[in-house]
Write an enzyme that holds these catalytic residues in place. Structure first.
Site, mmCIF file in Angstrom:
data_model
loop_
_atom_site.group_PDB
_atom_site.id
_atom_site.type_symbol
_atom_site.label_atom_id
_atom_site.label_comp_id
_atom_site.label_asym_id
_atom_site.label_seq_id
_atom_site.Cartn_x
_atom_site.Cartn_y
_atom_site.Cartn_z
ATOM 1 N N TYR A 1 0.090 14.247 0.318
ATOM 2 C CA TYR A 1 -0.485 14.885 1.506
ATOM 3 C C TYR A 1 -0.354 16.409 1.452
ATOM 4 C CZ TYR A 1 -0.100 10.010 2.891
ATOM 5 O OH TYR A 1 -0.180 8.638 2.920
ATOM 6 N N CYS B 1 -3.556 34.122 9.508
ATOM 7 C CA CYS B 1 -3.419 34.790 10.807
ATOM 8 C C CYS B 1 -3.096 33.810 11.920
ATOM 9 C CB CYS B 1 -4.693 35.556 11.106
ATOM 10 S SG CYS B 1 -5.000 36.765 9.830
ATOM 11 N N GLU B 2 -1.982 33.166 11.810
ATOM 12 C CA GLU B 2 -1.490 32.274 12.866
ATOM 13 C C GLU B 2 0.010 32.280 12.793
ATOM 14 O OE1 GLU B 2 -2.760 28.405 13.801
ATOM 15 O OE2 GLU B 2 -4.755 28.677 12.967
ATOM 16 N N ARG C 1 2.758 7.841 -0.296
ATOM 17 C CA ARG C 1 3.705 8.944 -0.434
ATOM 18 C C ARG C 1 4.802 8.653 -1.463
ATOM 19 N NH1 ARG C 1 4.915 12.271 3.995
ATOM 20 N NH2 ARG C 1 4.029 10.656 5.310
ATOM 21 N N GLU D 1 0.819 -1.225 0.000
ATOM 22 C CA GLU D 1 0.000 0.000 0.000
ATOM 23 C C GLU D 1 0.849 1.271 0.000
ATOM 24 O OE1 GLU D 1 -2.061 -0.271 3.713
ATOM 25 O OE2 GLU D 1 -3.000 -2.175 3.233
ATOM 26 N N PRO D 2 1.701 1.470 -0.973
ATOM 27 C CA PRO D 2 2.516 2.693 -0.958
ATOM 28 C C PRO D 2 1.711 3.917 -1.405
ATOM 29 C CG PRO D 2 2.988 1.412 -2.926
ATOM 30 C CD PRO D 2 1.969 0.625 -2.148
ATOM 31 N N ARG E 1 1.562 20.420 6.097
ATOM 32 C CA ARG E 1 2.556 19.508 6.691
ATOM 33 C C ARG E 1 3.590 20.202 7.582
ATOM 34 N NH1 ARG E 1 5.724 16.458 4.645
ATOM 35 N NH2 ARG E 1 5.249 14.652 5.939
ATOM 36 N N TYR F 1 3.202 18.763 11.273
ATOM 37 C CA TYR F 1 4.215 17.762 11.656
ATOM 38 C C TYR F 1 5.614 18.349 11.776
ATOM 39 C CZ TYR F 1 0.574 15.037 9.211
ATOM 40 O OH TYR F 1 -0.603 14.511 8.764
HETATM 41 N N1 LLP Z 1 -1.902 2.108 4.345
HETATM 42 C C1 LLP Z 1 -2.510 2.579 5.438
HETATM 43 C C2 LLP Z 1 -3.371 1.696 6.203
HETATM 44 C C3 LLP Z 1 -2.303 3.917 5.826
HETATM 45 O O1 LLP Z 1 -2.907 4.389 6.913
HETATM 46 C C4 LLP Z 1 -1.455 4.739 5.059
HETATM 47 C C5 LLP Z 1 -1.233 6.133 5.427
HETATM 48 C C6 LLP Z 1 -0.859 4.200 3.911
HETATM 49 C C7 LLP Z 1 -1.083 2.869 3.582
HETATM 50 C C8 LLP Z 1 0.057 4.979 3.029
HETATM 51 O O2 LLP Z 1 1.189 5.353 3.716
HETATM 52 P P1 LLP Z 1 2.410 6.015 2.919
HETATM 53 O O3 LLP Z 1 2.945 4.975 1.994
HETATM 54 O O4 LLP Z 1 1.864 7.179 2.201
HETATM 55 O O5 LLP Z 1 3.361 6.401 3.981
HETATM 56 N N2 LLP Z 1 -0.644 13.109 6.361
HETATM 57 C C9 LLP Z 1 0.592 12.483 6.769
HETATM 58 C C10 LLP Z 1 0.651 11.025 6.375
HETATM 59 C C11 LLP Z 1 -0.515 10.207 6.900
HETATM 60 C C12 LLP Z 1 -0.492 8.784 6.441
HETATM 61 C C13 LLP Z 1 -1.760 8.087 6.772
HETATM 62 N N3 LLP Z 1 -1.816 6.717 6.404
HETATM 63 C C14 LLP Z 1 1.765 13.273 6.207
HETATM 64 O O6 LLP Z 1 1.556 14.265 5.526
HETATM 65 O O7 LLP Z 1 2.913 12.912 6.477
#
Ligand code: LLP
Length: 422
Positions: free
Chosen positions: A376, A347-348, A281, A278-279, A317, A321
């Site tokens: 994201y 305004c923050e 990002r 499940e990639p 982001r 974070y």
């Molecule tokens: N699978 C599941 C169950 C997830 O919850 C996520 C991400 C992914 C796959 C994909 O993960 P990735 O490969 O993208 O790392 N908004 C945050 C990231 C939140 C990720 C949520 N879940 C940011 O901007 O860093």
């Protein structure tokens, strides 16, 4: 050369100069490179092809929460990707982009009735189950619809994968997944149900997993549980090994895809299951920038501020974070360096893209890009401060397309109404 490259002192995406995009579509706007997305997908696919036999290739399910633009989904669909979704909206977008049910897995947390029913209607490949009551609901709605749903159980491995605390998901205090003990009970329960078929396990430790070596114990815990389930007489045919691959924002090392693929080969392959990944990002993060214009340079006794026309509502982001994003001017890279706080107009005090960042000197009206904003970025944008969502532009070679026209203030205000009793 493709991707984000400098030509004659001007930053381009493929063959298109970013100032031309700014002129045509305005700023702020997101600009994506199709060639970078293709390269990312292909690199991961090829690493898997090097490590695993042809008939055991994983289903790469793009986690579209990272970037849900339908054109991006279409691009990945044409490359042969599957899809991971977390809402009814993502399901509908995926179907519109051409994904078929058997390419889609649902991993949402707290699945609601409408979403479960829509997924059942679409005959998705599987539901990744986060809690006992979710299992009950999938079975209940499947029975109502005369369907049988494949379910897998997400394991919470109690591992921390670095990244920011808010995007760690595999620790025991996180809301995600089920303990190994609970899964043993749930698997049995699911087998006794009439309208679900338990087919396996899933794991997802977190996002931007910086300590990549943590994937290995995660896989080992998954494999151990598969062994226990089988020893108890259960059938396990699917293992979903999640996403979480880090991309380069600053000075991080590139993910060693071959090392990762070898952990899959050594630990997951021998389980003889259908492997899913499940990639999110990784596919899109480095493929996008937020293009913005310098509105003002404000100098105070303690700081030089670059005030952009983009703000935290466009890219949250850094605020949420404390994430690092590279920032560079679109032209004038050889100008003398200067140290700035690079901020937006909201305004923050938290509306900051970078603090004390040294970049080539920038003047009013200069364009800058906030880099690695493809994942994201737009997906988390909001209307805070009654600001419209920015447009999204996709470039591929000489092709440029508006893949989201953004919003107008009229559209934004048109959604609200004043009751007649006020
Ligand atoms: N699978 C599941 C169950 C997830 O919850 C996520 C991400 C992914 C796959 C994909 O993960 P990735 O490969 O993208 O790392 N908004 C945050 C990231 C939140 C990720 C949520 N879940 C940011 O901007 O860093």
């Amino acid at each position: 050369m493709t991707g984000f490259i400098e030509k004659n002192g001007v930053l381009h995406v493929d063959n298109i100069a970013l100032p031309d995009i700014a002129k045509e579509y305005g700023t702020p706007c997101y600009v994506y490179s199709a060639s970078v997305i293709k390269a990312q997908f292909t690199a991961l696919k090829e690493a898997m092809e090097r490590a695993l036999p042809a008939d055991r290739q994983p289903l790469l399910c793009y986690a579209c929460k990272a970037n849900t633009n339908i054109a991006i989904l279409k691009l990945l669909q044409t490359l042969g990707s599957g899809l991971e979704i977390v809402s009814e909206g993502e399901l509908l977008k995926g179907i519109k982009a051409g994904f078929t049910g058997d390419q889609i897995i649902s991993t949402s947390f707290g699945k609601n009735e409408s979403e479960i029913k829509a997924c059942l209607e679409a005959n998705i490949l599987q539901f990744n189950i986060e809690a006992p009551e979710e299992l009950e609901n999938v079975n209940k709605f499947a029975a109502q619809m005369n369907k049988t749903a494949n379910v897998v159980f997400r394991l919470n491995p109690n591992l921390s994968g670095g990244g920011h605390s808010k995007i760690n998901t595999g620790r025991k205090e996180d809301k995600f997944g089920n303990t190994a003990e609970d899964i043993l009970t749930l698997y049995k329960r699911a087998e006794d149900m009439s309208n679900v078929t338990p087919v396996g396990l899933s794991i997802h430790i977190g996002s931007q997993v910086s300590q990549v070596e943590v994937f290995k114990p995660g896989f080992e815990k998954l494999a151990e549980l598969v062994g226990i389930l089988r020893a108890q007489g259960h059938t396990v045919t699917h293992t979903d090994i999640g996403g979480g691959f880090p991309v380069v924002y600053h000075d991080e090392a590139n993910l060693d895809l071959d090392a990762y693929a070898q952990w899959v080969r050594d630990i997951i392959l021998p389980l003889n299951t259908q492997i899913q990944m499940e990639p999110g990002r990784y596919m899109v993060g480095n493929a996008g920038v937020l293009l913005a214009k310098t509105q003002y340079i404000k100098t105070t006794p303690s700081k030089n501020f670059i005030v952009l026309d983009a703000a935290m509502n466009d890219l949250i982001r850094p605020t949420l974070y404390e994430a690092y994003h590279g920032i560079r001017p679109v032209m004038g890279h050889n100008a003398p360096m200067e140290t700035y706080d690079i901020v937006g107009p909201i305004c923050e005090s938290g509306d900051v893209f970078a603090k004390n960042r040294e970049i080539p000197t920038v003047s009013k009206d200069d364009l800058v890009v906030i880099q690695s904003a493809g994942a994201y970025g737009f997906a988390m944008a909001s209307n805070y401060n009654t600001r419209t969502l920015p447009p999204e532009i996709l470039v591929d070679g000489d092709n440029v397309a508006v893949i989201n026209k953004g919003q107008t203030l009229e559209e934004l205000m048109g959604r609200e109404s004043i009751p007649d009793w006020l």
